[in-house]
Motif scaffolding. Structure first.
Motif, PDB file in Angstrom:
ATOM      1  N   ARG A   1       0.860  -1.181   0.000  1.00 44.75           N
ATOM      2  CA  ARG A   1       0.000   0.000   0.000  1.00 44.75           C
ATOM      3  C   ARG A   1       0.893   1.227   0.000  1.00 44.75           C
ATOM      4  O   ARG A   1       1.925   1.259   0.657  1.00 44.75           O
ATOM      5  N   HIS A   2       0.472   2.223  -0.760  1.00 39.76           N
ATOM      6  CA  HIS A   2       1.299   3.400  -0.975  1.00 39.76           C
ATOM      7  C   HIS A   2       0.683   4.621  -0.303  1.00 39.76           C
ATOM      8  O   HIS A   2      -0.489   4.924  -0.512  1.00 39.76           O
ATOM      9  N   VAL A   3       1.470   5.295   0.507  1.00 41.36           N
ATOM     10  CA  VAL A   3       1.079   6.571   1.083  1.00 41.36           C
ATOM     11  C   VAL A   3       1.945   7.636   0.416  1.00 41.36           C
ATOM     12  O   VAL A   3       3.176   7.612   0.527  1.00 41.36           O
ATOM     13  N   VAL A   4       1.322   8.543  -0.293  1.00 43.36           N
ATOM     14  CA  VAL A   4       2.048   9.607  -0.974  1.00 43.36           C
ATOM     15  C   VAL A   4       1.982  10.853  -0.092  1.00 43.36           C
ATOM     16  O   VAL A   4       0.925  11.465   0.056  1.00 43.36           O
TER      17      VAL A   4
ATOM     18  N   PRO B   1      -3.247  -0.144  -4.062  1.00 44.15           N
ATOM     19  CA  PRO B   1      -3.947   1.012  -3.500  1.00 44.15           C
ATOM     20  C   PRO B   1      -2.993   2.098  -3.037  1.00 44.15           C
ATOM     21  O   PRO B   1      -1.869   1.833  -2.609  1.00 44.15           O
ATOM     22  N   ALA B   2      -3.446   3.326  -3.144  1.00 46.32           N
ATOM     23  CA  ALA B   2      -2.644   4.472  -2.729  1.00 46.32           C
ATOM     24  C   ALA B   2      -3.540   5.490  -2.037  1.00 46.32           C
ATOM     25  O   ALA B   2      -4.718   5.616  -2.352  1.00 46.32           O
ATOM     26  N   VAL B   3      -2.944   6.205  -1.104  1.00 45.32           N
ATOM     27  CA  VAL B   3      -3.639   7.305  -0.436  1.00 45.32           C
ATOM     28  C   VAL B   3      -2.696   8.491  -0.350  1.00 45.32           C
ATOM     29  O   VAL B   3      -1.511   8.332  -0.035  1.00 45.32           O
ATOM     30  N   VAL B   4      -3.203   9.653  -0.683  1.00 43.83           N
ATOM     31  CA  VAL B   4      -2.414  10.884  -0.603  1.00 43.83           C
ATOM     32  C   VAL B   4      -2.630  11.495   0.778  1.00 43.83           C
ATOM     33  O   VAL B   4      -3.756  11.744   1.193  1.00 43.83           O
ATOM     34  N   ALA B   5      -1.525  11.722   1.484  1.00 43.05           N
ATOM     35  CA  ALA B   5      -1.560  12.367   2.793  1.00 43.05           C
ATOM     36  C   ALA B   5      -0.962  13.758   2.645  1.00 43.05           C
ATOM     37  O   ALA B   5       0.255  13.904   2.507  1.00 43.05           O
TER      38      ALA B   5
ATOM     39  N   ARG C   1      -8.171  21.175  -2.794  1.00 41.87           N
ATOM     40  CA  ARG C   1      -9.440  21.155  -3.532  1.00 41.87           C
ATOM     41  C   ARG C   1      -9.249  20.867  -5.009  1.00 41.87           C
ATOM     42  O   ARG C   1     -10.097  20.210  -5.643  1.00 41.87           O
ATOM     43  N   VAL C   2      -8.129  21.334  -5.585  1.00 42.30           N
ATOM     44  CA  VAL C   2      -7.919  21.201  -7.028  1.00 42.30           C
ATOM     45  C   VAL C   2      -6.768  20.247  -7.345  1.00 42.30           C
ATOM     46  O   VAL C   2      -6.974  19.185  -7.927  1.00 42.30           O
ATOM     47  N   ASP C   3      -5.553  20.608  -6.976  1.00 38.89           N
ATOM     48  CA  ASP C   3      -4.383  19.812  -7.379  1.00 38.89           C
ATOM     49  C   ASP C   3      -4.462  18.370  -6.892  1.00 38.89           C
ATOM     50  O   ASP C   3      -4.299  17.422  -7.673  1.00 38.89           O
ATOM     51  N   ILE C   4      -4.683  18.202  -5.589  1.00 38.32           N
ATOM     52  CA  ILE C   4      -4.711  16.849  -5.037  1.00 38.32           C
ATOM     53  C   ILE C   4      -5.961  16.113  -5.495  1.00 38.32           C
ATOM     54  O   ILE C   4      -5.889  14.948  -5.902  1.00 38.32           O
ATOM     55  N   ALA C   5      -7.104  16.784  -5.472  1.00 38.48           N
ATOM     56  CA  ALA C   5      -8.352  16.124  -5.877  1.00 38.48           C
ATOM     57  C   ALA C   5      -8.292  15.635  -7.321  1.00 38.48           C
ATOM     58  O   ALA C   5      -8.724  14.515  -7.632  1.00 38.48           O
ATOM     59  N   GLU C   6      -7.749  16.440  -8.216  1.00 37.41           N
ATOM     60  CA  GLU C   6      -7.682  16.046  -9.627  1.00 37.41           C
ATOM     61  C   GLU C   6      -6.694  14.897  -9.835  1.00 37.41           C
ATOM     62  O   GLU C   6      -6.951  13.978 -10.616  1.00 37.41           O
ATOM     63  N   ALA C   7      -5.571  14.940  -9.121  1.00 40.01           N
ATOM     64  CA  ALA C   7      -4.584  13.864  -9.257  1.00 40.01           C
ATOM     65  C   ALA C   7      -5.143  12.542  -8.749  1.00 40.01           C
ATOM     66  O   ALA C   7      -4.925  11.476  -9.347  1.00 40.01           O
ATOM     67  N   VAL C   8      -5.872  12.590  -7.651  1.00 41.43           N
ATOM     68  CA  VAL C   8      -6.473  11.376  -7.083  1.00 41.43           C
ATOM     69  C   VAL C   8      -7.545  10.816  -8.016  1.00 41.43           C
ATOM     70  O   VAL C   8      -7.629   9.603  -8.235  1.00 41.43           O
TER      71      VAL C   8
ATOM     72  N   ALA D   1      -7.653  10.878 -11.113  1.00 37.64           N
ATOM     73  CA  ALA D   1      -7.082  10.343 -12.353  1.00 37.64           C
ATOM     74  C   ALA D   1      -6.519   8.935 -12.195  1.00 37.64           C
ATOM     75  O   ALA D   1      -6.167   8.311 -13.198  1.00 37.64           O
ATOM     76  N   ARG D   2      -6.452   8.423 -10.973  1.00 40.85           N
ATOM     77  CA  ARG D   2      -5.889   7.085 -10.762  1.00 40.85           C
ATOM     78  C   ARG D   2      -6.871   6.218  -9.978  1.00 40.85           C
ATOM     79  O   ARG D   2      -7.307   6.596  -8.903  1.00 40.85           O
ATOM     80  N   PRO D   3      -7.187   5.025 -10.499  1.00 38.28           N
ATOM     81  CA  PRO D   3      -8.065   4.121  -9.746  1.00 38.28           C
ATOM     82  C   PRO D   3      -7.414   3.697  -8.427  1.00 38.28           C
ATOM     83  O   PRO D   3      -6.188   3.756  -8.269  1.00 38.28           O
ATOM     84  N   ALA D   4      -8.231   3.269  -7.487  1.00 36.05           N
ATOM     85  CA  ALA D   4      -7.769   2.755  -6.187  1.00 36.05           C
ATOM     86  C   ALA D   4      -6.925   3.779  -5.431  1.00 36.05           C
ATOM     87  O   ALA D   4      -5.964   3.434  -4.749  1.00 36.05           O
ATOM     88  N   THR D   5      -7.296   5.044  -5.586  1.00 37.26           N
ATOM     89  CA  THR D   5      -6.538   6.120  -4.946  1.00 37.26           C
ATOM     90  C   THR D   5      -7.491   7.038  -4.197  1.00 37.26           C
ATOM     91  O   THR D   5      -8.575   7.358  -4.689  1.00 37.26           O
ATOM     92  N   ALA D   6      -7.081   7.451  -3.019  1.00 39.98           N
ATOM     93  CA  ALA D   6      -7.886   8.347  -2.199  1.00 39.98           C
ATOM     94  C   ALA D   6      -6.971   9.395  -1.581  1.00 39.98           C
ATOM     95  O   ALA D   6      -5.740   9.320  -1.697  1.00 39.98           O
ATOM     96  N   ALA D   7      -7.565  10.362  -0.933  1.00 43.50           N
ATOM     97  CA  ALA D   7      -6.801  11.376  -0.202  1.00 43.50           C
ATOM     98  C   ALA D   7      -7.442  11.582   1.164  1.00 43.50           C
ATOM     99  O   ALA D   7      -8.666  11.453   1.307  1.00 43.50           O
ATOM    100  N   VAL D   8      -6.620  11.866   2.149  1.00 44.28           N
ATOM    101  CA  VAL D   8      -7.139  12.194   3.473  1.00 44.28           C
ATOM    102  C   VAL D   8      -7.082  13.707   3.660  1.00 44.28           C
ATOM    103  O   VAL D   8      -6.524  14.439   2.842  1.00 44.28           O
ATOM    104  N   ALA D   9      -7.659  14.168   4.742  1.00 49.18           N
ATOM    105  CA  ALA D   9      -7.668  15.596   5.040  1.00 49.18           C
ATOM    106  C   ALA D   9      -6.259  16.083   5.363  1.00 49.18           C
ATOM    107  O   ALA D   9      -5.406  15.312   5.798  1.00 49.18           O
ATOM    108  N   PRO D  10      -6.002  17.371   5.161  1.00 52.97           N
ATOM    109  CA  PRO D  10      -4.723  17.928   5.600  1.00 52.97           C
ATOM    110  C   PRO D  10      -4.620  17.875   7.120  1.00 52.97           C
ATOM    111  O   PRO D  10      -5.568  17.491   7.813  1.00 52.97           O
TER     112      PRO D  10
END
Length: 239
Positions: free
Chosen positions: A6-9, A68-72, A83-90, A92-101
């Protein structure tokens, strides 16, 4: 943990400041250590939304398909980048999510209190919490929440101010606070690391400015807390 990697970015803003870069590198290393202690299959990756490479979109695109990957976000509040950069990047890739800052947390407020005390704060001094600023209402509110938490730590009122995008600006709070009778005014830097915004706080007219939040292991703990809250980790870290 069994199963696929599992990948945490760990996605920071990016800076040209060498010390700021070093401190963000240290934060990412501490985050990897904390996550590996209880989920060895997690790998933490470096990424940025501005100034530095590798950029978030490229990092996500380069991850193995199907894993799976999650952006932290290594960011203190909601804003354009979440709202824009991280949301759009997430998206664009399946099995990818982002958590709150990171947001306003008690552990963060404790670090802020340590920093302002180390800068010379004493009872009777007025305190202004200085954030970079954002046009996102939720990000503005998070800065004000941080000011409330710091106020509770110090036992005195703390006013939230911003360098850009929102009002009041830092200098416009410092001057009237002094005119209202404060003998000294201190600025609590609500920034992760030295760089463009922190450098400009020296011109705010305050008697002293605290160092940014890093280095502190508490910042990585706050990021881990966001991952837990969003359900992206196994049993809660007890550190």
């Amino acid at each position: 943990m069994t199963g696929p990697t599992r990948h945490v970015v760990a996605c920071a803003h990016g800076t040209d400041n060498p010390e700021g870069r070093r401190l963000i590198d240290g934060l990412r290393a501490e985050l990897q250590r904390r996550l590996a202690d209880h989920e060895p299959a997690i790998v933490v990756h470096e990424a940025y939304v501005d100034v530095q490479d590798p950029r978030l979109t490229g990092v996500l695109a380069g991850l193995p398909a199907g894993e799976p990957a999650v952006v932290a976000p290594l960011l203190l509040s909601e804003g354009f980048h979440t709202r824009v950069d991280i949301a759009e990047a997430v998206a664009a890739r399946p099995a990818t999510a982002a958590v709150a800052p990171i947001g306003a947390q008690q552990d963060l407020a404790r670090v802020l209190a340590e920093r302002i005390r180390a800068a010379g704060w004493a009872e009777g001094d007025a305190v202004v919490l200085a954030s970079a600023g954002t046009r996102e209402p939720r990000g503005q509110e998070q800065a004000r929440e941080a000011a409330v938490l710091l106020s509770r730590q110090l036992g005195v009122p703390v006013t939230a101010a911003f360098y850009s995008a929102d009002k009041p600006c830092v200098a416009d709070v410092v001057a009237p606070t002094r005119a209202a009778g404060a003998s000294r005014v201190g600025v609590a830097s609500y920034l992760l690391a030295p760089g463009f915004f922190h450098d400009r706080l020296a011109g705010s007219g305050a008697d002293y400015v605290s160092n940014p939040l890093l280095p502190s292991v508490m910042i990585a703990k706050c990021v881990v807390e966001r991952l837990h809250e969003a359900g992206h980790l196994l049993p809660r870290d007890t550190e």
